[in-house]
Design an enzyme around this catalytic site. Sequence first.
Site, PDB file in Angstrom:
ATOM      1  N   GLY A   1       2.807  -1.141   4.416  1.00  0.00           N
ATOM      2  CA  GLY A   1       2.875   0.312   4.243  1.00  0.00           C
ATOM      3  C   GLY A   1       4.280   0.731   3.823  1.00  0.00           C
ATOM      4  O   GLY A   1       4.763   0.384   2.740  1.00  0.00           O
ATOM      5  N   GLY A   2       4.974   1.448   4.708  1.00  0.00           N
ATOM      6  CA  GLY A   2       6.281   2.042   4.398  1.00  0.00           C
ATOM      7  C   GLY A   2       7.281   1.089   3.763  1.00  0.00           C
ATOM      8  O   GLY A   2       7.995   1.466   2.821  1.00  0.00           O
TER       9      GLY A   2
ATOM     10  N   GLU B   1      -7.018   4.881   7.268  1.00  0.00           N
ATOM     11  CA  GLU B   1      -6.783   6.301   6.943  1.00  0.00           C
ATOM     12  C   GLU B   1      -7.983   6.879   6.201  1.00  0.00           C
ATOM     13  O   GLU B   1      -8.309   8.057   6.369  1.00  0.00           O
ATOM     14  CB  GLU B   1      -5.482   6.447   6.130  1.00  0.00           C
ATOM     15  CG  GLU B   1      -4.265   6.262   7.025  1.00  0.00           C
ATOM     16  CD  GLU B   1      -3.039   5.698   6.331  1.00  0.00           C
ATOM     17  OE1 GLU B   1      -2.992   5.670   5.091  1.00  0.00           O
ATOM     18  OE2 GLU B   1      -2.123   5.260   7.050  1.00  0.00           O
TER      19      GLU B   1
ATOM     20  N   ASN C   1       0.876  -1.176   0.000  1.00  0.00           N
ATOM     21  CA  ASN C   1       0.000   0.000   0.000  1.00  0.00           C
ATOM     22  C   ASN C   1       0.911   1.223   0.000  1.00  0.00           C
ATOM     23  O   ASN C   1       1.454   1.591   1.039  1.00  0.00           O
ATOM     24  CB  ASN C   1      -0.894  -0.023   1.252  1.00  0.00           C
ATOM     25  CG  ASN C   1      -1.731   1.235   1.372  1.00  0.00           C
ATOM     26  OD1 ASN C   1      -1.796   2.041   0.437  1.00  0.00           O
ATOM     27  ND2 ASN C   1      -2.371   1.396   2.525  1.00  0.00           N
ATOM     28  N   TRP C   2       1.046   1.816  -1.168  1.00  0.00           N
ATOM     29  CA  TRP C   2       1.999   2.931  -1.305  1.00  0.00           C
ATOM     30  C   TRP C   2       1.461   4.237  -0.731  1.00  0.00           C
ATOM     31  O   TRP C   2       2.179   5.230  -0.665  1.00  0.00           O
ATOM     32  CB  TRP C   2       2.345   3.137  -2.778  1.00  0.00           C
ATOM     33  CG  TRP C   2       3.183   2.047  -3.381  1.00  0.00           C
ATOM     34  CD1 TRP C   2       3.519   0.849  -2.819  1.00  0.00           C
ATOM     35  CD2 TRP C   2       3.795   2.074  -4.675  1.00  0.00           C
ATOM     36  NE1 TRP C   2       4.291   0.128  -3.684  1.00  0.00           N
ATOM     37  CE2 TRP C   2       4.485   0.851  -4.834  1.00  0.00           C
ATOM     38  CE3 TRP C   2       3.820   2.997  -5.718  1.00  0.00           C
ATOM     39  CZ2 TRP C   2       5.194   0.532  -5.981  1.00  0.00           C
ATOM     40  CZ3 TRP C   2       4.525   2.690  -6.868  1.00  0.00           C
ATOM     41  CH2 TRP C   2       5.209   1.465  -6.999  1.00  0.00           C
ATOM     42  N   LYS C   3       0.170   4.248  -0.409  1.00  0.00           N
ATOM     43  CA  LYS C   3      -0.467   5.473   0.128  1.00  0.00           C
ATOM     44  C   LYS C   3      -0.172   6.658  -0.817  1.00  0.00           C
ATOM     45  O   LYS C   3      -0.076   6.455  -2.023  1.00  0.00           O
ATOM     46  CB  LYS C   3      -0.007   5.719   1.563  1.00  0.00           C
ATOM     47  CG  LYS C   3      -0.206   4.469   2.431  1.00  0.00           C
ATOM     48  CD  LYS C   3      -0.009   4.707   3.892  1.00  0.00           C
ATOM     49  CE  LYS C   3      -0.221   3.399   4.661  1.00  0.00           C
ATOM     50  NZ  LYS C   3      -0.168   3.572   6.103  1.00  0.00           N
TER      51      LYS C   3
ATOM     52  N   GLY D   1       1.360   3.256  10.626  1.00  0.00           N
ATOM     53  CA  GLY D   1       2.206   4.440  10.506  1.00  0.00           C
ATOM     54  C   GLY D   1       2.835   4.856  11.832  1.00  0.00           C
ATOM     55  O   GLY D   1       3.351   5.957  11.969  1.00  0.00           O
TER      56      GLY D   1
ATOM     57  N   HIS E   1      -9.475   1.321   4.203  1.00  0.00           N
ATOM     58  CA  HIS E   1      -8.261   1.478   5.006  1.00  0.00           C
ATOM     59  C   HIS E   1      -8.548   2.467   6.137  1.00  0.00           C
ATOM     60  O   HIS E   1      -9.330   3.407   5.960  1.00  0.00           O
ATOM     61  CB  HIS E   1      -7.110   1.989   4.123  1.00  0.00           C
ATOM     62  CG  HIS E   1      -5.785   1.959   4.821  1.00  0.00           C
ATOM     63  ND1 HIS E   1      -5.396   2.956   5.690  1.00  0.00           N
ATOM     64  CD2 HIS E   1      -4.790   1.045   4.815  1.00  0.00           C
ATOM     65  CE1 HIS E   1      -4.198   2.649   6.173  1.00  0.00           C
ATOM     66  NE2 HIS E   1      -3.806   1.502   5.659  1.00  0.00           N
TER      67      HIS E   1
ATOM     68  N   SER F   1       2.536  -1.782  10.017  1.00  0.00           N
ATOM     69  CA  SER F   1       3.977  -1.790  10.258  1.00  0.00           C
ATOM     70  C   SER F   1       4.615  -3.169  10.092  1.00  0.00           C
ATOM     71  O   SER F   1       5.570  -3.498  10.788  1.00  0.00           O
ATOM     72  CB  SER F   1       4.300  -1.185  11.630  1.00  0.00           C
ATOM     73  OG  SER F   1       3.787   0.145  11.708  1.00  0.00           O
TER      74      SER F   1
ATOM     75  N   GLU G   1      -5.905  -4.703  10.149  1.00  0.00           N
ATOM     76  CA  GLU G   1      -4.937  -3.644  10.424  1.00  0.00           C
ATOM     77  C   GLU G   1      -5.324  -2.914  11.705  1.00  0.00           C
ATOM     78  O   GLU G   1      -6.214  -2.052  11.673  1.00  0.00           O
ATOM     79  CB  GLU G   1      -4.930  -2.632   9.275  1.00  0.00           C
ATOM     80  CG  GLU G   1      -4.524  -3.212   7.949  1.00  0.00           C
ATOM     81  CD  GLU G   1      -3.779  -2.187   7.098  1.00  0.00           C
ATOM     82  OE1 GLU G   1      -2.781  -2.571   6.492  1.00  0.00           O
ATOM     83  OE2 GLU G   1      -4.166  -1.007   7.083  1.00  0.00           O
TER      84      GLU G   1
END
Length: 250
Positions: free
Chosen positions: A233-234, A96, A9-11, A172, A94, A212, A166
């Site tokens: 994510g990251g 977010e 998930n590159w956001k 994040g 998601h 994470s 999640e």
Amino acid sequence: MRKKIIAGNWKMNKTPSEAKALVAEIKEKVAGATCDVVVCPTAICIPGVVEELKGSNVAVGAQNVHFKESGAYTGELAGNMLKEAGVTYVIIGHSERRQYFGETDETVNLRTKAALEAGLLPIVCVGESLTEREQGITDDTVRRQTKIAFLGISAEDAKKIVIAYEPVWAIGTGKTATAEQADEVCGIIRETIAGLYGKETAEAIRIQYGGSMNAKNAAELLAKPNIDGGLIGGASLKAEDFSVIVEAAK
Ligand code: 3PY
């Protein structure tokens, strides 16, 4: 035996040229993967990423889809538009989106049905907030989110859906649920699916852990019986880290 699925998930990261460069690296590194591999860039990066990934084993996912087929919905994208652009999967609900863009359990259900209707494979996110965990209502929260997300969806379609557990407090923040905590909640989600559709569907459906997950903790999380993959994510923005996670998903 469920095939594992690792999705990045590159956001809201990477310009179109950066996205192409990243997937060019990723596709080389994951060419021998035994699991399903997906990257979910921003909408504007989708055409370039689809082009770059032609002939590879990496599928493309979107980060959202609207529930109507067309109309006066400024800024939104419909399922058939994503499908025609070469998208296979779509992340829905998601945290977010729930937190910043007013996404609710009901809109998650509408988007999930619209995605299936358009021939996309939904990755539906559920997970408790820190307050819900501290108040001991994690189970109630994920049960409610799962039940509403699947409202009106047939057992045949349900099997096409990937669920991403999640925990909001692990997104994040660099905090990860322990492998035991993650497996326990993924088990509760699977039980909820069994209650809705029966054991066969529950055993077929894939449940990812997200929050994470990274190159260091992936192997332990992915070894758990109820965890069938990861929504990353990251760490999905670094080809090396992402490929280590894919490698761990045997
Ligand atoms: C994270 O790992 O931060 C995620 O939100 C993955 O979707």
